[in-house]
Design a protein around this motif. Structure first.
Motif, PDB file in Angstrom:
ATOM      1  N   ARG A 117       9.033 -12.531 -12.647  1.00 18.21           N
ATOM      2  CA  ARG A 117       8.858 -12.540 -14.109  1.00 18.21           C
ATOM      3  C   ARG A 117       7.542 -13.234 -14.485  1.00 18.21           C
ATOM      4  NH1 ARG A 117      13.699 -12.161 -17.495  1.00 18.21           N
ATOM      5  NH2 ARG A 117      15.442 -11.380 -16.257  1.00 18.21           N
ATOM      6  N   PHE A 118       7.200 -14.258 -13.725  1.00 12.89           N
ATOM      7  CA  PHE A 118       5.932 -14.953 -13.978  1.00 12.89           C
ATOM      8  C   PHE A 118       4.746 -14.017 -13.730  1.00 12.89           C
ATOM      9  CE2 PHE A 118       2.468 -17.621 -12.087  1.00 12.89           C
ATOM     10  CZ  PHE A 118       2.018 -18.164 -13.289  1.00 12.89           C
ATOM     11  N   VAL A 119       4.801 -13.274 -12.635  1.00 14.44           N
ATOM     12  CA  VAL A 119       3.739 -12.306 -12.331  1.00 14.44           C
ATOM     13  C   VAL A 119       3.610 -11.291 -13.460  1.00 14.44           C
ATOM     14  CG1 VAL A 119       3.036 -10.438 -10.773  1.00 14.44           C
ATOM     15  CG2 VAL A 119       3.913 -12.578  -9.826  1.00 14.44           C
ATOM     16  N   ALA A 135       9.203  -8.857  -4.167  1.00 19.81           N
ATOM     17  CA  ALA A 135       7.927  -9.504  -4.464  1.00 19.81           C
ATOM     18  C   ALA A 135       6.757  -8.598  -4.102  1.00 19.81           C
ATOM     19  CB  ALA A 135       7.822 -10.824  -3.702  1.00 19.81           C
ATOM     20  N   ILE A 136       6.851  -7.922  -2.954  1.00 17.08           N
ATOM     21  CA  ILE A 136       5.808  -6.984  -2.546  1.00 17.08           C
ATOM     22  C   ILE A 136       5.676  -5.862  -3.562  1.00 17.08           C
ATOM     23  CG2 ILE A 136       5.179  -5.260  -0.810  1.00 17.08           C
ATOM     24  CD1 ILE A 136       6.499  -7.116   1.277  1.00 17.08           C
ATOM     25  N   LYS A 137       6.810  -5.320  -3.983  1.00 20.53           N
ATOM     26  CA  LYS A 137       6.800  -4.253  -4.983  1.00 20.53           C
ATOM     27  C   LYS A 137       6.173  -4.730  -6.288  1.00 20.53           C
ATOM     28  CE  LYS A 137       9.864  -1.082  -7.469  1.00 20.53           C
ATOM     29  NZ  LYS A 137      11.274  -0.655  -7.684  1.00 20.53           N
ATOM     30  N   THR A 138       6.498  -5.959  -6.699  1.00 18.80           N
ATOM     31  CA  THR A 138       5.944  -6.514  -7.936  1.00 18.80           C
ATOM     32  C   THR A 138       4.438  -6.662  -7.835  1.00 18.80           C
ATOM     33  OG1 THR A 138       7.995  -7.724  -8.426  1.00 18.80           O
ATOM     34  CG2 THR A 138       5.980  -8.509  -9.499  1.00 18.80           C
ATOM     35  N   HIS A 139       3.939  -7.143  -6.703  1.00 19.31           N
ATOM     36  CA  HIS A 139       2.499  -7.335  -6.547  1.00 19.31           C
ATOM     37  C   HIS A 139       1.762  -5.999  -6.452  1.00 19.31           C
ATOM     38  CE1 HIS A 139       3.448 -11.597  -5.773  1.00 19.31           C
ATOM     39  NE2 HIS A 139       2.205 -11.795  -6.154  1.00 19.31           N
ATOM     40  N   MET A 176      -1.182  -4.900  -9.088  1.00 18.09           N
ATOM     41  CA  MET A 176      -2.505  -4.407  -8.699  1.00 18.09           C
ATOM     42  C   MET A 176      -2.759  -2.997  -9.235  1.00 18.09           C
ATOM     43  SD  MET A 176      -4.015  -6.894  -7.269  1.00 18.09           S
ATOM     44  CE  MET A 176      -3.077  -7.954  -8.399  1.00 18.09           C
ATOM     45  N   ARG A 177      -1.703  -2.205  -9.328  1.00 22.40           N
ATOM     46  CA  ARG A 177      -1.864  -0.867  -9.928  1.00 22.40           C
ATOM     47  C   ARG A 177      -2.323  -0.998 -11.380  1.00 22.40           C
ATOM     48  NH1 ARG A 177      -0.200   4.034  -8.367  1.00 22.40           N
ATOM     49  NH2 ARG A 177       1.138   3.165  -6.725  1.00 22.40           N
ATOM     50  N   TRP A 178      -1.723  -1.935 -12.106  1.00 20.31           N
ATOM     51  CA  TRP A 178      -2.120  -2.158 -13.501  1.00 20.31           C
ATOM     52  C   TRP A 178      -3.541  -2.710 -13.594  1.00 20.31           C
ATOM     53  CZ3 TRP A 178      -0.693  -0.273 -17.884  1.00 20.31           C
ATOM     54  CH2 TRP A 178       0.620   0.184 -18.073  1.00 20.31           C
ATOM     55  N   VAL A 222      -4.357   1.108  -4.368  1.00 21.42           N
ATOM     56  CA  VAL A 222      -3.490  -0.018  -4.739  1.00 21.42           C
ATOM     57  C   VAL A 222      -3.266  -0.930  -3.536  1.00 21.42           C
ATOM     58  CG1 VAL A 222      -1.178  -0.675  -5.511  1.00 21.42           C
ATOM     59  CG2 VAL A 222      -2.347   1.258  -6.597  1.00 21.42           C
ATOM     60  N   ALA A 223      -2.986  -0.332  -2.384  1.00 19.37           N
ATOM     61  CA  ALA A 223      -2.767  -1.121  -1.172  1.00 19.37           C
ATOM     62  C   ALA A 223      -4.035  -1.894  -0.795  1.00 19.37           C
ATOM     63  CB  ALA A 223      -2.342  -0.210  -0.023  1.00 19.37           C
TER      64      ALA A 223
END
Length: 238
Positions: free
Chosen positions: A56-58, A118-122, A126-128, A146-147
Motif C-alpha cells: 500500500r505504501f508503494v 511484492a514483486i508484482k507490486t514493484h 515500474m510499468r506506471w 518493465v523487467a
C-alpha cells in the motif's frame, strides 16, 4: 477514532515510524495498530500483513509521483523524462530512508506469498513509471522494458540508500548511466523484434503459397484451378 478512509494511511505511517526505530522483523501488527491509535479490529479490516502495508505504501508513492506529472513534461526526451520520474520517486522516499534501511535489512520480513505479491507490486509500479515517461509497455517488448527498469531501479535504489548528498546528484548520475545502458539494450531488442516480424511474415507468405499450389486428390480441382479452367480441360479431352 479516525475516519475509516484515513486508517490505512495511519497504519502505513505507524509501520514506517516503527521500522525506523527498531528491527522491522520485531515489529508486529499489534504494535502498528497501537502506534497508529486504531483498534486491532480496524487494523484487521485494513491490512492482512506487514507486507500488505508495504504494498500500500508503494501504491501511495506511485500516486504521489503520478499526481505531479504535467502534460508539458512529455515534450522532453524520453530518457530525461524517465530520470525525472524516478528521481521524483526518490525525493518522496527520502523522508523514509531510515525505515527503508530497516525493512531492506530484514528482507522485508516477507513470506513466499507476500514476496510474490511484492514483486508484482514493484513490476506494476515500474510499468506506471514508464508510462508516465511516455514509453510503451504493451506486449512482449513492453513487458521486457518493465523487467529491465525494475532491475535498474533496484540497483539504483541500493545506491540511493547510501547517498548522503543533499541533491542526490551521485544517484542521478548512476541512474543516467544505467538507463543509457538499458536504452542500448532496448534498441537491440526492438531491432530483433523487427527482424523476427519480417522473417515470420516471409514464412507465413511461403506457407500460404505452398498451400495454394498443393496438388489435389484425383478428380478434384486444385486450389489454383478455376471452374473455367476445368471446362476448357474437359472440352479439350473430348
Amino acid at each position: 477514532m479516525p475516519p475509516k478512509k484515513d486508517i490505512a494511511n495511519l497504519l502505513i505511517d505507524a509501520a514506517l515510524k516503527l521500522a525506523a526505530e527498531r528491527n522491522w522483523h520485531d515489529v508486529t501488527l499489534i504494535d502498528i495498530a497501537t502506534e497508529a491509535g486504531v483498534s486491532v479490529a480496524d487494523c484487521y479490516d485494513h491490512c492482512s500483513s506487514k507486507g500488505d502495508l508495504l504494498r500500500r505504501f508503494v501504491k501511495r508513492v506511485d500516486r504521489e509521483v503520478l499526481a505531479d506529472i504535467d502534460s508539458e513534461d512529455f515534450n522532453e526526451p524520453g530518457h530525461d523524462r524517465l530520470i525525472a520520474v524516478i528521481m521524483a520517486r526518490f525525493d518522496i522516499l527520502s523522508d523514509y530512508r531510515p525505515a527503508l534501511r530497516s525493512i531492506i535489512n530484514a528482507g522485508g520480513d516477507l513470506g513466499p506469498a507476500d514476496g510474490l505479491r511484492a514483486i508484482k507490486t514493484h513490476f506494476g509500479a515500474m510499468r506506471w513509471m514508464l508510462e508516465a515517461a511516455g514509453f510503451q509497455t504493451a506486449g512482449l517488448h513492453g513487458s521486457m522494458r518493465v523487467a529491465g527498469l525494475t532491475a535498474v531501479y533496484a540497483k539504483t535504489f541500493k545506491h540511493w540508500l547510501d547517498d548522503d548528498s543533499t541533491d542526490f546528484g551521485p544517484t542521478m548520475a548512476y541512474l543516467d548511466r544505467e538507463l543509457s545502458k538499458a536504452a542500448n539494450w532496448d534498441r537491440q531488442v526492438e531491432k530483433g523484434f523487427g527482424r523476427a516480424s519480417s522473417i515470420c511474415g516471409k514464412i507465413g507468405k511461403r506457407c500460404r503459397n505452398f498451400s495454394f499450389k498443393k496438388p489435389s486428390r484425383d478428380g478434384d480441382a486444385t486450389p489454383a484451378e478455376t471452374p473455367s479452367d476445368q471446362a476448357t480441360s474437359s472440352t479439350t479431352n473430348s
